[in-house]
Write an enzyme that holds these catalytic residues in place. Structure first.
Site: not given
Length: 178
Positions: A69-70
């Site tokens: 997600c980062t």
């Protein structure tokens, strides 16, 4: 006693199958994007219809601060100027809290909207729920480019976070030149 447990087990299995069978399917390209209102990392209400007249890259992701997600968020942020030139807003949705989104945006220098769907209503509406077993349900990594009239123009399911922003940019460019 054993027969009662077997019947109870069968009833639970049938119930779970029925719930899974009734889970929302992702909306298809060409359909009207379901509107919604959720709180952003600033704690303000944001609705899909707020972006009328702009393209919206509506992306769902599992969890703030996780590796994939980062990476995905960093790539969208790195390409922010390219999206702006295409008249497109990036809007991320997960089941994390407003506070989590605020911390994630601050730590990772994210300037686009992240919306908190703690009740999992929008992720369900968009057929974007995945179960992580004991960790519960989170948003599946799906993206829906929405045109300025509010129509979903393409559907990306189970995306790879690394090349995804480039894939979306390419798709937007192609869709805008049709």
């Amino acid at each position: 006693m054993k027969m009662t447990l077997m019947i109870l087990g069968l009833a639970v299995a049938v119930f779970l199958f029925m719930v899974a069978a009734h889970a929302a399917e992702p909306p298809s390209a060409g359909s009207k994007a379901p509107d919604f209102t959720l709180k952003s990392q600033e704690g303000k209400n944001v609705s899909l219809h707020d972006f009328k007249g702009k393209w919206v890259v509506l992306y769902f992701y599992p969890k703030d601060f996780t590796q994939g997600c980062t990476i995905e968020a960093h790539n969208f942020q790195a390409d922010q100027d390219k999206y702006t030139k295409l008249n497109a807003a990036i809007v991320g949705v997960s089941v994390d809290t407003v506070d989590s989104h605020q911390q994630f945006c601050t730590k990772e220098n994210l300037t686009f909207k992240l919306l908190a769907d703690e009740k999992k209503e929008v992720v369900n509406t968009y057929g974007s729920v995945q179960s992580l077993g004991k960790l519960g349900d989170v948003a599946a990594r799906n993206t829906f480019p929405v045109d300025p009239q509010g129509t979903i123009r393409k559907v990306f399911l189970k995306v790879d976070p690394n090349p995804h922003s480039k894939e979306v940019l390419q798709a937007l460019a192609e869709l805008q030149h049709k």
